[in-house]
Every structure is written in structure tokens, then in C-alpha cells.
Design a protein around this motif. Structure first.
Motif, PDB file in Angstrom:
ATOM      1  N   GLU A  14       0.872  -1.174   0.000  1.00 58.05           N
ATOM      2  CA  GLU A  14       0.000   0.000   0.000  1.00 58.05           C
ATOM      3  C   GLU A  14       0.901   1.213   0.000  1.00 58.05           C
ATOM      4  O   GLU A  14       1.905   1.269   0.710  1.00 58.05           O
ATOM      5  CB  GLU A  14      -0.916   0.024   1.219  1.00 58.05           C
ATOM      6  N   GLY A  15       0.541   2.222  -0.803  1.00 56.57           N
ATOM      7  CA  GLY A  15       1.419   3.365  -0.956  1.00 56.57           C
ATOM      8  C   GLY A  15       2.556   3.026  -1.899  1.00 56.57           C
ATOM      9  O   GLY A  15       2.486   2.089  -2.688  1.00 56.57           O
ATOM     10  N   GLY A  16       3.619   3.814  -1.828  1.00 54.47           N
ATOM     11  CA  GLY A  16       4.763   3.579  -2.688  1.00 54.47           C
ATOM     12  C   GLY A  16       6.003   4.248  -2.128  1.00 54.47           C
ATOM     13  O   GLY A  16       5.929   4.994  -1.150  1.00 54.47           O
ATOM     14  N   GLY A  17       7.152   3.973  -2.734  1.00 57.00           N
ATOM     15  CA  GLY A  17       8.401   4.511  -2.222  1.00 57.00           C
ATOM     16  C   GLY A  17       8.889   3.672  -1.061  1.00 57.00           C
ATOM     17  O   GLY A  17       9.345   2.534  -1.240  1.00 57.00           O
ATOM     18  N   ASN A  18       8.765   4.188   0.146  1.00 54.84           N
ATOM     19  CA  ASN A  18       9.197   3.476   1.347  1.00 54.84           C
ATOM     20  C   ASN A  18       8.651   2.049   1.425  1.00 54.84           C
ATOM     21  O   ASN A  18       9.397   1.111   1.735  1.00 54.84           O
ATOM     22  CB  ASN A  18       8.792   4.302   2.568  1.00 54.84           C
ATOM     23  N   PRO A  19       7.361   1.798   1.148  1.00 54.51           N
ATOM     24  CA  PRO A  19       6.836   0.420   1.236  1.00 54.51           C
ATOM     25  C   PRO A  19       7.479  -0.566   0.257  1.00 54.51           C
ATOM     26  O   PRO A  19       7.372  -1.774   0.458  1.00 54.51           O
ATOM     27  CB  PRO A  19       5.340   0.599   0.935  1.00 54.51           C
ATOM     28  N   LEU A  39       2.815  -7.181  -6.280  1.00 56.88           N
ATOM     29  CA  LEU A  39       1.920  -6.214  -6.910  1.00 56.88           C
ATOM     30  C   LEU A  39       2.358  -4.818  -6.480  1.00 56.88           C
ATOM     31  O   LEU A  39       2.413  -4.522  -5.280  1.00 56.88           O
ATOM     32  CB  LEU A  39       0.472  -6.440  -6.480  1.00 56.88           C
ATOM     33  N   ALA A  40       2.664  -3.955  -7.452  1.00 58.35           N
ATOM     34  CA  ALA A  40       3.135  -2.611  -7.125  1.00 58.35           C
ATOM     35  C   ALA A  40       2.891  -1.680  -8.304  1.00 58.35           C
ATOM     36  O   ALA A  40       2.894  -2.100  -9.461  1.00 58.35           O
ATOM     37  CB  ALA A  40       4.622  -2.631  -6.791  1.00 58.35           C
ATOM     38  N   HIS A  41       2.680  -0.404  -7.992  1.00 62.09           N
ATOM     39  CA  HIS A  41       2.603   0.586  -9.058  1.00 62.09           C
ATOM     40  C   HIS A  41       3.992   1.187  -9.264  1.00 62.09           C
ATOM     41  O   HIS A  41       4.933   0.894  -8.525  1.00 62.09           O
ATOM     42  CB  HIS A  41       1.591   1.680  -8.709  1.00 62.09           C
ATOM     43  N   GLU A  42       4.124   2.036 -10.269  1.00 63.22           N
ATOM     44  CA  GLU A  42       5.414   2.639 -10.582  1.00 63.22           C
ATOM     45  C   GLU A  42       5.312   4.165 -10.624  1.00 63.22           C
ATOM     46  O   GLU A  42       4.244   4.716 -10.882  1.00 63.22           O
ATOM     47  CB  GLU A  42       5.924   2.137 -11.937  1.00 63.22           C
ATOM     48  N   THR A  52      10.266   6.941 -18.479  1.00 61.80           N
ATOM     49  CA  THR A  52      11.647   6.484 -18.639  1.00 61.80           C
ATOM     50  C   THR A  52      12.440   6.425 -17.332  1.00 61.80           C
ATOM     51  O   THR A  52      13.547   5.897 -17.306  1.00 61.80           O
ATOM     52  CB  THR A  52      12.406   7.413 -19.611  1.00 61.80           C
ATOM     53  N   ALA A  53      11.901   6.953 -16.248  1.00 55.25           N
ATOM     54  CA  ALA A  53      12.607   6.939 -14.968  1.00 55.25           C
ATOM     55  C   ALA A  53      12.463   5.568 -14.304  1.00 55.25           C
ATOM     56  O   ALA A  53      11.622   4.753 -14.686  1.00 55.25           O
ATOM     57  CB  ALA A  53      12.064   8.029 -14.052  1.00 55.25           C
ATOM     58  N   GLN A  54      13.305   5.316 -13.279  1.00 57.21           N
ATOM     59  CA  GLN A  54      13.188   4.066 -12.527  1.00 57.21           C
ATOM     60  C   GLN A  54      11.871   4.063 -11.770  1.00 57.21           C
ATOM     61  O   GLN A  54      11.596   4.944 -10.972  1.00 57.21           O
ATOM     62  CB  GLN A  54      14.358   3.925 -11.553  1.00 57.21           C
ATOM     63  N   GLY A  55      11.037   3.070 -12.007  1.00 54.69           N
ATOM     64  CA  GLY A  55       9.674   3.070 -11.480  1.00 54.69           C
ATOM     65  C   GLY A  55       9.556   2.673 -10.030  1.00 54.69           C
ATOM     66  O   GLY A  55       8.627   3.085  -9.337  1.00 54.69           O
ATOM     67  N   ILE A  56      10.483   1.825  -9.545  1.00 57.55           N
ATOM     68  CA  ILE A  56      10.452   1.336  -8.167  1.00 57.55           C
ATOM     69  C   ILE A  56      11.759   1.728  -7.495  1.00 57.55           C
ATOM     70  O   ILE A  56      12.841   1.608  -8.086  1.00 57.55           O
ATOM     71  CB  ILE A  56      10.247  -0.196  -8.145  1.00 57.55           C
ATOM     72  N   THR A  57      11.686   2.198  -6.268  1.00 55.32           N
ATOM     73  CA  THR A  57      12.848   2.797  -5.620  1.00 55.32           C
ATOM     74  C   THR A  57      13.939   1.790  -5.278  1.00 55.32           C
ATOM     75  O   THR A  57      15.113   2.133  -5.247  1.00 55.32           O
ATOM     76  CB  THR A  57      12.424   3.525  -4.333  1.00 55.32           C
ATOM     77  N   GLY A  83       0.804   0.207 -13.128  1.00 53.24           N
ATOM     78  CA  GLY A  83       0.872   1.355 -14.024  1.00 53.24           C
ATOM     79  C   GLY A  83       1.748   2.460 -13.483  1.00 53.24           C
ATOM     80  O   GLY A  83       2.293   2.378 -12.382  1.00 53.24           O
ATOM     81  N   ASN A  84       1.886   3.507 -14.276  1.00 51.10           N
ATOM     82  CA  ASN A  84       2.737   4.650 -13.952  1.00 51.10           C
ATOM     83  C   ASN A  84       1.888   5.806 -13.436  1.00 51.10           C
ATOM     84  O   ASN A  84       1.078   6.368 -14.173  1.00 51.10           O
ATOM     85  CB  ASN A  84       3.516   5.085 -15.200  1.00 51.10           C
ATOM     86  N   ALA A  85       2.105   6.160 -12.172  1.00 52.89           N
ATOM     87  CA  ALA A  85       1.293   7.206 -11.542  1.00 52.89           C
ATOM     88  C   ALA A  85       1.662   8.606 -12.018  1.00 52.89           C
ATOM     89  O   ALA A  85       0.917   9.560 -11.767  1.00 52.89           O
ATOM     90  CB  ALA A  85       1.445   7.129 -10.023  1.00 52.89           C
ATOM     91  N   ASN A  86       2.788   8.754 -12.717  1.00 51.75           N
ATOM     92  CA  ASN A  86       3.281  10.092 -13.077  1.00 51.75           C
ATOM     93  C   ASN A  86       2.772  10.604 -14.419  1.00 51.75           C
ATOM     94  O   ASN A  86       3.095  11.736 -14.803  1.00 51.75           O
ATOM     95  CB  ASN A  86       4.809  10.105 -13.110  1.00 51.75           C
ATOM     96  N   GLU A  87       2.037   9.799 -15.156  1.00 54.17           N
ATOM     97  CA  GLU A  87       1.529  10.275 -16.442  1.00 54.17           C
ATOM     98  C   GLU A  87       0.573  11.447 -16.230  1.00 54.17           C
ATOM     99  O   GLU A  87      -0.136  11.529 -15.234  1.00 54.17           O
ATOM    100  CB  GLU A  87       0.835   9.145 -17.196  1.00 54.17           C
TER     101      GLU A  87
END
Length: 423
Positions: free
Chosen positions: A307-312, A333-336, A343-348, A361-365
Motif C-alpha cells: 500500500e502506498g509507494g516509495g518506502n513500502p 503487486l506494485a505501481h510505478e 523512462t525513470a526508474q519506477g520502483i525505488t 501502471g505509472n502514476a506520473n503520467e
């Protein structure tokens, strides 16, 4: 041994209206507004309002705190165990569901950690909540409330509203009845479990298991019916696109898919719930606890959702690496967050053992949302939402932003309306 057999009595809601009594007939839910407000009243909130947003209407709801599907236990007339209801009936017996109707709570609590729902236009196709009739509940805090107290009051109001609405059909004949139970286990099928990670990071990034903040819980085993029957409630103020709402906990598609395949392709052995802490020592403790429970259940493989992204994502990889090294196969299961051009790294953070990852999917679009005829809430909140671009809100009411601000747009559970096709 306790038998977990859950009966969901679904009532199909095609419209919601205000009227002189709260009742259901022929697919229409009628709400007596004064009774609903009485059911949710608190001395710590003021300026209550209730609105209705229907699919296809030119309506924007902003900022959104949580989405809750109205449910109630037939026997007790209560729901949400450990909060509004006793715990001992969770996952068994009969539960009423208003299918196609949601309570949506609003309010600027942590400001940037909320989201929006458009009921029509291009934004509507990115959220499942544009397809439901939404009862939108909002209220202002009294002057003495902290952000944490405000969040709790709004959370309780939403839960009470959902319980109240579902109660009107408690003794009625349902449109559809589903029965969920894990029948006999087949030793010839691979033993599969589900590791359900829930944010537990403090600062209003929290969830509640049977009324207790999940931060206090060591990894534990749950029957899937417990999740489908209200054991987990969101108290989470976090990025809108990938937070798990209370609706998501009740309608988790991973659980339903595992149920569907149980006894056919696999032996579904249960759910391991674990907190996502911001502290490395706690992450390692939970990874160990999860591995021990997987061994206890004799699992061959697990699905793990964050749940969430980055730190998790560090939790995902720690758990994946430990389980894979112990011979337990994993699917993540994870978003990017790949940047607007992808083109950036999707997972930290990644580990070599993570060789089966499903992307949400990509949350930054970037997306442009047109102005709506009616806004429920505060349009100016748009520029404070996590994922908003600088000056996202335009003078004409249109919005240029990323998918990040849309509720459940890039769901780590796959509960969003978008998907992929194999060619």
C-alpha cells in the motif's frame, strides 16, 4: 472448529435520492437527510453537509478522504467489528451490501494527502468510484481539533453513515446472494497464501484491524472472510492513486481471484496481514514474522501487495528476498513512478529475487481534466494534492495533473478499471 461461511446479500443500487424516509425499493435508495445526519452527529464536527453524486453527472468530489461501501450484519444490525460492532461475528453469517452505492468522506485533513473523483469526463474512466452512486459526507472540525482527531471524527462519521444506510434493507429480500467459504483443501494443488501489507507509518498513514491501529500488530493470519466482512478499516491519509480505501479492503480483487481458483488451480490457505513501518528494524521483524507464518502454513507460493509507494517498496523486496531464499515463490503487486514519459526508474529499490512483478501502471503520467458543472468540496484543494503539478487548477476550473491525484487510479490491488491485454 469455527466454520467460516459468509453470506453477502447484495442489493443492486441504481439511483440514490433524498426523501421523507430512508428506504430501498426497486433499485432506488431514498435517504432522509436529517436522520442520516443524526446518525453520524458528533460534538467535535460542525457544518455537516450531505450530497449525492451519480455516474455520468458533471460533478467533481474534492478532496476525498475515504470511500466506504454500506454494509451491516443481518443478525446484529451492526458492522465494522471492533469499532461499531462486536468482533465475534466477523467473517461468518449474513451481511447486507448496498452494491453500487458508496459513502464518500471529504475534508482537508492533511491537505496534500487526499484525492479527487470525477463522475464524468476523462477522469471518470480512471476510478471505479465514478460508476457508483456516491453519498458524499463532509463536516468541518471544531477549532480545538488536531489533524489526528479530525481524521478520527471523519472516519467514524463515514463508518456510521455506511452502517445506517445499509440498515434500511436488513430485513428485505436481496437481489443476489453470494456465499464465500473455503471448503476442503486439496493436497495435490500448490498451497498459496496472500501477504496483505497495510500502511502503518503514523502521521495519519494508518489502518485499523478490529479497531486497533495496525502499527501495534505483529504479522498475523486471517481468514479471507474477515477482510471481506470489515475487519480492516482505512484511516489512511496518503497518496490518492494507490491508497487502499475501506471499500478496497471489503472488495479486494486479489482475494476474490484466489477464491475463484481455490480447488481448481491452487489451494488457497489464507491471508497474512502485516504492517508497513517506516523503521528498518520493524520492516525486518515483520519480514521474519511473515516467513515464519508462511512456513507454518506450508506455503508453496504467495502473492504480496503493498500500500502506498516509495518506502513500502523496501518491505516488498525484503519479504520477497527472504521467502524466495526459503523456497517460497513470490508474485509482487506494485505501481510505478516512472516520470511523465515513463523512462525513470519506477520502483525505488529492487532485489534480484523479484522476478515476478505485476505493475499497476505509472502514476506520473499527465492528464487534463475539464471543468465540472458542480464541485462537492473545495476546488482550491487541488493545488495541494500530492501529485499535482504547479498551478494544476486553471482559471476555468480545468485541471492539469498526474494520475496520482485520482482515487484508486493506480491501485496496487488492481481494483482500478484499467487493465492490460495480451497480444
Amino acid at each position: 472448529m469455527k466454520s467460516y461461511s459468509l453470506e453477502l446479500r447484495r442489493f443492486k443500487i441504481r439511483d440514490v435520492q433524498f426523501g421523507n424516509a430512508t428506504a430501498y425499493a426497486n433499485g432506488v435508495l431514498t435517504i432522509k437527510k436529517s436522520e442520516l445526519l443524526k446518525a453520524v452527529a458528533s460534538e467535535r464536527l460542525r457544518n455537516y453537509s450531505v450530497d449525492i453524486a451519480r455516474p455520468g453527472e458533471s460533478v467533481r468530489i474534492i478532496p476525498v478522504k475515504d470511500v466506504i461501501e454500506p454494509r451491516v450484519k443481518v443478525e446484529s444490525g451492526k458492522f465494522f467489528p471492533g469499532i461499531l460492532a462486536p468482533c465475534d461475528c466477523c467473517g461468518t453469517g449474513a451481511t447486507v451490501v448496498l452494491d453500487g452505492c458508496n459513502v464518500v468522506t471529504t475534508g482537508q485533513i492533511v491537505f496534500y494527502q487526499e484525492g479527487l473523483v470525477d463522475m464524468s469526463g476523462p477522469g471518470a474512466k480512471y476510478t471505479i468510484y465514478s460508476k457508483t452512486c456516491n453519498v458524499v459526507l463532509s463536516a468541518d472540525p471544531t477549532d480545538d481539533l488536531t489533524h489526528a482527531e479530525h481524521e478520527r471524527e471523519i472516519r467514524m462519521a463515514g463508518l456510521k453513515a455506511a452502517e445506517y444506510l445499509a440498515s434500511c434493507v436488513r430485513d428485505s429480500k436481496a437481489d443476489l446472494i453470494e456465499t464465500w467459504e473455503l471448503d476442503s483443501h486439496d493436497s495435490s494443488k500448490p498451497r498459496i497464501g496472500y501477504v496483505y501489507l497495510l500502511l502503518a507509518q503514523g502521521l495519519l498513514h494508518d489502518n485499523y484491524l478490529y479497531g486497533n491501529n495496525i502499527r501495534t500488530v505483529h504479522p498475523c493470519i486471517l481468514h479471507p472472510n474477515e477482510l471481506m466482512d470489515g475487519a480492516v478499516v482505512s484511516g489512511n491519509c496518503v497518496t490518492a492513486c494507490d491508497k487502499n480505501t475501506t471499500y478496497d479492503h471489503l472488495n479486494n480483487p486479489v482475494l476474490k481471484e484466489l477464491y475463484e481458483r481455490h480447488g481448481k488451480e491452487l489451494d488457497f490457505c489464507g491471508v497474512i496481514v502485516s504492517p508497513i513501518s517506516p523503521v528498518l528494524e520493524e520492516k525486518e521483524r515483520c519480514a521474519l514474522g511473515i516467513a515464519n507464518l508462511c512456513a507454518l502454513l506450508g506455503l508453496d507460493g504467495v502473492i504480496i501487495s503493498e500500500e502506498g509507494g516509495g518506502n513500502p517498496e523496501s518491505d516488498l523486496m525484503l519479504i520477497c528476498r527472504r521467502l524466495e531464499q526459503e523456497g517460497i515463490s513470490t508474485v509482487l503487486l506494485a505501481h510505478e513512478n516512472c516520470g511523465k514519459d515513463g523512462t525513470a526508474q519506477g520502483i525505488t529499490i529492487v532485489t534480484k529475487e523479484a522476478d515476478a512483478v505485476v505493475s499497476a501502471g505509472n502514476a506520473n503520467e499527465i492528464i487534463t481534466l475539464p471543468p465540472m458543472d458542480r464541485v462537492i468540496g473545495v476546488s482550491s484543494a487541488m493545488n495541494q494534492l500530492s501529485g499535482a503539478l504547479e498551478n494544476s487548477l486553471k482559471p476555468d476550473g480545468s485541471i492539469e495533473t498526474t494520475y496520482t491525484v485520482i482515487m484508486d487510479a493506480i491501485s496496487n490491488l488492481g481494483i482500478m478499471p484499467l487493465g492490460v491485454e495480451t497480444y
